[in-house]
Scaffold this active site. Structure first.
Site, mmCIF file in Angstrom:
data_model
loop_
_atom_site.group_PDB
_atom_site.id
_atom_site.type_symbol
_atom_site.label_atom_id
_atom_site.label_comp_id
_atom_site.label_asym_id
_atom_site.label_seq_id
_atom_site.Cartn_x
_atom_site.Cartn_y
_atom_site.Cartn_z
ATOM 1 N N ASN A 1 -5.691 11.255 -0.447
ATOM 2 C CA ASN A 1 -4.821 10.238 -1.030
ATOM 3 C C ASN A 1 -5.411 8.878 -0.664
ATOM 4 O OD1 ASN A 1 -2.787 8.565 -1.924
ATOM 5 N ND2 ASN A 1 -1.320 9.159 -0.341
ATOM 6 N N TRP A 2 -6.063 8.237 -1.626
ATOM 7 C CA TRP A 2 -6.715 6.963 -1.347
ATOM 8 C C TRP A 2 -5.723 5.813 -1.191
ATOM 9 C CZ3 TRP A 2 -11.492 6.715 -5.187
ATOM 10 C CH2 TRP A 2 -12.365 7.784 -4.900
ATOM 11 N N LYS A 3 -4.494 6.030 -1.592
ATOM 12 C CA LYS A 3 -3.473 4.981 -1.576
ATOM 13 C C LYS A 3 -3.997 3.752 -2.340
ATOM 14 C CE LYS A 3 -1.409 6.935 2.551
ATOM 15 N NZ LYS A 3 -0.671 6.694 3.793
ATOM 16 N N HIS B 1 5.807 10.924 -2.349
ATOM 17 C CA HIS B 1 5.215 10.528 -1.070
ATOM 18 C C HIS B 1 6.213 9.664 -0.305
ATOM 19 C CE1 HIS B 1 2.513 8.539 1.792
ATOM 20 N NE2 HIS B 1 1.688 9.548 1.596
ATOM 21 N N GLU C 1 5.943 6.981 1.189
ATOM 22 C CA GLU C 1 5.867 5.552 0.865
ATOM 23 C C GLU C 1 6.596 5.243 -0.440
ATOM 24 O OE1 GLU C 1 1.659 5.286 3.254
ATOM 25 O OE2 GLU C 1 1.640 5.138 1.061
ATOM 26 N N GLU D 1 4.846 15.907 5.388
ATOM 27 C CA GLU D 1 4.343 14.685 6.007
ATOM 28 C C GLU D 1 5.421 14.088 6.910
ATOM 29 O OE1 GLU D 1 3.413 11.725 3.073
ATOM 30 O OE2 GLU D 1 5.394 11.861 2.180
ATOM 31 N N GLY E 1 -0.242 6.967 9.389
ATOM 32 C CA GLY E 1 -0.810 5.655 9.640
ATOM 33 C C GLY E 1 -0.445 5.067 10.987
ATOM 34 N N SER F 1 -1.618 12.261 9.316
ATOM 35 C CA SER F 1 -2.779 11.811 10.094
ATOM 36 C C SER F 1 -3.685 12.961 10.533
ATOM 37 C CB SER F 1 -2.330 10.994 11.316
ATOM 38 O OG SER F 1 -1.658 9.819 10.923
ATOM 39 N N GLY G 1 -5.040 10.898 4.296
ATOM 40 C CA GLY G 1 -4.975 9.483 3.990
ATOM 41 C C GLY G 1 -6.246 8.765 4.375
ATOM 42 N N GLY G 2 -6.228 8.069 5.520
ATOM 43 C CA GLY G 2 -7.357 7.241 5.936
ATOM 44 C C GLY G 2 -8.681 7.962 5.998
#
Length: 250
Positions: free
Chosen positions: A9-11, A95, A97, A167, A173, A212, A233-234
């Protein structure tokens, strides 16, 4: 046996140059990955170029969100059929977010789930609790409610064409990660929740961990019986880390 899925997920990250470099790195190392499926979910505007770069590779791509509407006067929204037209296989639905920053409700997530499936997409449905909810010991209540809304929309059988991502919101994050035991407990709960409706669907359902996951903890997490991969994610923004997680799934 369930195959592992490692989905990035590049966000709201990336640029045309950075994306090319990232995908070139993934393609260069894809031959070292076996036994798991890979996918990336870039921002909408980059989907056509990502599709072009990944054409002919085993890496699939998807979107990070879609509308539950098929067309019409919905400025700024993107319909499921639109992203499917550009070869998207997956779409992330609900998600944390989207739920916390943009107020998406369980009912809206369920509508998006139905719309995505109708367009031929595989929804990656996100569920999970906040830190406050975990501390109040209502994790199963929250996750159960989120799961039930999706199941109520089309029945448990519809989950055969979907993926679930657990999640824990408190581990996204923040650098914090649920222990493998904590993650496994919720993954097992999700599978049992589905099994109560349809045991066969539950057995084949891919349930990803989305809090994460990194190369350092991926193998230990995915060694658990109900953790079938990761929504990354990251670490999905760095080819070496993304590939390392995929290798850990082996």
């Amino acid at each position: 046996m369930r195959r592992a899925l490692i989905a990035g997920n590049w966000k709201m990250n990336g640029s045309r140059e950075a994306n090319r470099e990232l995908l070139d790195g993934i393609k260069a190392g894809i031959g070292e990955v076996s036994g798991s499926d890979l996918a990336v979910c870039p921002p909408f505007v980059y989907i056509p170029e990502v599709a072009e770069q990944l054409a002919g590779t085993p890496v699939k791509w998807g979107a990070q969100n879609v509308s539950h509407e098929s067309s019409g006067a919905f400025t700024g929204e993107v319909a499921p059929a639109m992203v499917r037209e550009f070869g998207c296989v997956y779409v992330i639905i609900g998600h944390s977010e989207r739920r916390t920053l943009y107020g998406e409700t369980d009912e809206e997530v369920a509508k998006k789930f139905v719309a995505a499936r109708a367009a031929g997409l595989t929804p990656i449905v996100c569920v999970g609790e906040t830190l406050e909810e975990r501390e109040q010991d209502v994790t199963e209540d929250v996750v159960g409610r989120q799961m039930d809304a999706v199941i109520a929309a089309e029945g448990a059988a519809a989950l055969a064409g979907a993926v679930i991502a657990y999640e824990p919101v408190w581990a996204i994050g923040t650098g914090r990660t649920a222990t493998p035991e904590q993650a496994q407990a919720v993954h097992a709960f999700i599978r049992q929740r589905v099994a109560a409706k349809d045991a066969n669907v539950a057995e084949g359902l891919q349930i990803l961990y989305g809090g994460s996951m990194k190369p350092e903890n991926a193998a230990e997490l995915m060694a658990k019986p109900d953790i079938d991969g990761g929504l990354i994610g990251g670490a999905s923004l760095k080819a070496d880390q993304f590939l390392a997680i995929a290798k850990a799934a082996n």
